[in-house]
Design a protein around this motif. Structure first.
Motif, PDB file in Angstrom:
ATOM      1  N   TRP A  66       0.829  -1.209   0.000  1.00 32.12           N
ATOM      2  CA  TRP A  66       0.000   0.000   0.000  1.00 32.12           C
ATOM      3  C   TRP A  66       0.860   1.254   0.000  1.00 32.12           C
ATOM      4  N   ASP A  67       1.970   1.223   0.736  1.00 35.44           N
ATOM      5  CA  ASP A  67       2.888   2.366   0.722  1.00 35.44           C
ATOM      6  C   ASP A  67       3.365   2.651  -0.697  1.00 35.44           C
ATOM      7  N   GLU A  68       3.743   1.585  -1.409  1.00 37.97           N
ATOM      8  CA  GLU A  68       4.216   1.776  -2.786  1.00 37.97           C
ATOM      9  C   GLU A  68       3.079   2.214  -3.693  1.00 37.97           C
ATOM     10  N   PHE A  69       1.909   1.586  -3.545  1.00 37.02           N
ATOM     11  CA  PHE A  69       0.767   1.923  -4.400  1.00 37.02           C
ATOM     12  C   PHE A  69       0.370   3.385  -4.228  1.00 37.02           C
ATOM     13  N   THR A  87     -11.016  -1.130  -4.699  1.00 35.26           N
ATOM     14  CA  THR A  87     -11.316  -1.287  -6.119  1.00 35.26           C
ATOM     15  C   THR A  87     -10.104  -1.625  -6.970  1.00 35.26           C
ATOM     16  N   VAL A  88      -8.999  -0.938  -6.751  1.00 36.12           N
ATOM     17  CA  VAL A  88      -7.845  -1.116  -7.633  1.00 36.12           C
ATOM     18  C   VAL A  88      -6.617  -1.660  -6.902  1.00 36.12           C
ATOM     19  N   ARG A 188      -7.154  -2.106 -15.704  1.00 38.71           N
ATOM     20  CA  ARG A 188      -6.487  -3.198 -16.403  1.00 38.71           C
ATOM     21  C   ARG A 188      -7.592  -4.036 -17.056  1.00 38.71           C
ATOM     22  N   ILE A 189      -7.375  -4.494 -18.274  1.00 32.49           N
ATOM     23  CA  ILE A 189      -8.356  -5.296 -18.999  1.00 32.49           C
ATOM     24  C   ILE A 189      -7.747  -6.660 -19.316  1.00 32.49           C
ATOM     25  N   GLY A 200      -9.824  -4.506 -11.547  1.00 35.34           N
ATOM     26  CA  GLY A 200      -9.121  -3.481 -10.765  1.00 35.34           C
ATOM     27  C   GLY A 200      -9.261  -2.103 -11.344  1.00 35.34           C
ATOM     28  N   GLY A 201     -10.483  -1.703 -11.703  1.00 33.93           N
ATOM     29  CA  GLY A 201     -10.697  -0.353 -12.240  1.00 33.93           C
ATOM     30  C   GLY A 201     -10.677   0.695 -11.147  1.00 33.93           C
ATOM     31  N   ALA A 202      -9.980   1.806 -11.395  1.00 34.79           N
ATOM     32  CA  ALA A 202      -9.937   2.905 -10.424  1.00 34.79           C
ATOM     33  C   ALA A 202     -11.278   3.631 -10.409  1.00 34.79           C
TER      34      ALA A 202
END
Length: 481
Positions: A66-69, A87-88, A188-189, A200-202
């Motif tokens: 999560w820190d990196e994301f 969600t993402v 991502r699709i 994982g859609g934002a």
């Protein structure tokens, strides 16, 4: 009868391509079953892979990822304030994140591969074949920005990958009812058995006004690697996510608009107060030229006392032409009021305030004594404009009866037509200072131009205005249809 090709006009006469009409309807039941299976698999794998991550990557892995994301910005893991968490982030953590061991003791090294791929490596042939295919597809597909080019509510979306240029139809029920043509999303699709879904859609929907920013990112990436593919998107994982966060911040917490008047000056409502050491008529004689009219034309609008002497009068400060609107004959620079022993001037910028002070000094000299200036802040203007949008412009509410008059409507239409005709040959910042006609001559220019026209379309759909453009007519004029 010859079978229609996927890209041929549909035989039903709808005007759509066969693949987007009857062929899509024929394949809908099969696609729906595959879609359901993919969605069910996604849910099953998230549960399985989270358990695998805790067992083999440790309880701190999620926080580290999560820190990196969140780009090491110390963002709390709170789904209410950070909807990306559910969600993402989770799909990114399971299918994208690779731990960094450079600054960690060897004894604490984590597997340097995606959680999902490590799961496949450990379980081997025990993994269901469909689960395996899903994981391999998800891990191979990077995040990108996709623009909605068409929507079939409750069924599907036709998306264009802004960075890679590919087109894909995704089967989405809820998203297809929310997203509109021109919107963009960060997602991502994955595709399996000719069915594509978003994994994982934002959550932030990116409006068309940001399309040129996304095109700019693509151009910067192309400078590094001409003709790049999805491998470069994986390398730009942080940069792409950073751009998403920047756009999201502007959408959710928009900065104060940089308001300007028609001279391009920063907007600042200013009222100047002078004491007059002369009669109102003498002040009018000295200042009438600022209205570009003769005293005899102005004075009929004044008020007089019983002796027939002028006591007060109001008139505009005008100048010829306009720097931004070439079709305008004049520009209203401010508003002047003479009332007994006082002179006030209303202007909307510091530059205009300084200019009119010089003009008053030159024309009235010591007969006008400057007292003070009252300046209204941008924040107060915005607050007032929420209750009365016309107040920010210093105008009264429009007269509906007057606006309904056929002659007035015809005049407004004439002015709007002239404006949009001139717009075609005016340099536009969003087009890199090209004119729309020049932009339409190149592929990148047409792409930027289409992004701008999509903004117009959404704006007109939301709140039609007398000066709103006829977007279809603009497209025809530019050869885009």
């Amino acid at each position: 009868m010859t079978q229609a090709g996927r890209n041929d006009p549909c035989p039903c006469g709808s005007g759509k391509k066969y693949k987007r009409c009857c062929l899509a309807k024929k394949s809908a039941p099969v696609a729906s079953l595959n879609w359901q299976k993919m969605r069910a698999t996604e849910g099953e794998l998230v549960h399985i892979l989270l358990k695998h991550a805790e067992r083999h990557y440790g309880s701190e892995a999620v926080a580290e990822a999560w820190d990196e994301f969140s780009l090491w910005n110390e963002v709390p893991m709170d789904p209410e304030t950070e909807p990306e968490l559910d969600t993402v982030f989770l799909p990114w953590f399971l299918f994208n994140w690779i731990p960094g061991n450079a600054e960690v003791d060897a004894a604490k090294h984590l597997p340097e591969m995606q959680v999902a791929m490590h799961y496949l490596k450990r379980k081997g042939p025990q993994v269901d074949s469909f689960h395996r295919r899903f994981i391999e597809e998800a891990c191979s597909q990077p995040y990108s920005f996709f623009q909605v080019t068409d929507a079939d509510p409750d069924r599907s979306l036709l998306l264009k990958d802004i960075l890679l240029g590919r087109e894909v139809t995704v089967h989405e029920h809820q998203a297809s009812t929310i997203l509109h043509r021109g919107d963009a999303i960060f997602t991502r699709i994955i595709t399996m058995d000719d069915v594509s879904i978003m994994v994982g859609g934002a959550p932030a929907i990116i409006p068309p006004r940001y399309l040129n920013d996304l095109i700019g990112m693509r151009e910067r990436m192309a400078e590094v690697s001409p003709g790049f593919g999805r491998e470069l998107l994986e390398e730009y994982d942080i940069e792409l996510r950073s751009l998403y966060y920047e756009i999201r911040e502007e959408i959710y917490n928009p900065p104060l608009p940089q308001m300007q008047n028609t001279d391009g000056d920063p907007l600042q409502l200013t009222k100047l107060y002078y004491g007059l050491q002369c009669t109102p008529r003498e002040a009018l004689d000295a200042l009438a030229s600022l209205s570009m009219m003769d005293v005899d034309e102005l004075i009929s609008e004044g008020k007089f006392n019983e002796q027939g002497e002028l006591t007060s009068i109001e008139f505009p400060w005008l100048k010829k032409g306009n720097a931004q609107q070439k079709s305008w004959d004049n520009t209203v620079m401010g508003h002047i009021t003479i009332n007994d022993g006082q002179l006030t001037v209303d202007v909307n910028s510091q530059q205009r305030a300084d200019a009119v002070k010089r003009k008053i000094t030159r024309r009235l000299g010591e007969r006008a004594v400057f007292r003070n200036a009252v300046i209204q802040s941008v924040e107060k203007m915005l607050e007032d404009s929420q209750d009365n949008p016309a107040a920010m412009l210093g105008k009264a509410e429009p007269d509906d009866d007057l606006m309904a008059h056929p002659e007035i409507q015809e005049k407004i239409k004439e002015m709007a037509d002239r404006h949009w005709k001139e717009w075609l040959d005016s340099p536009i910042p969003a087009l890199k200072d090209q004119t729309p006609r020049d932009a339409a001559k190149s592929s990148i220019g047409r792409e930027r131009l289409e992004a701008l026209l999509l903004q117009f379309e959404q704006r007109v759909a939301g709140d039609a205005q007398p000066f709103a453009p006829d977007v279809d007519a603009l497209r025809r004029s530019l050869g885009l249809t």
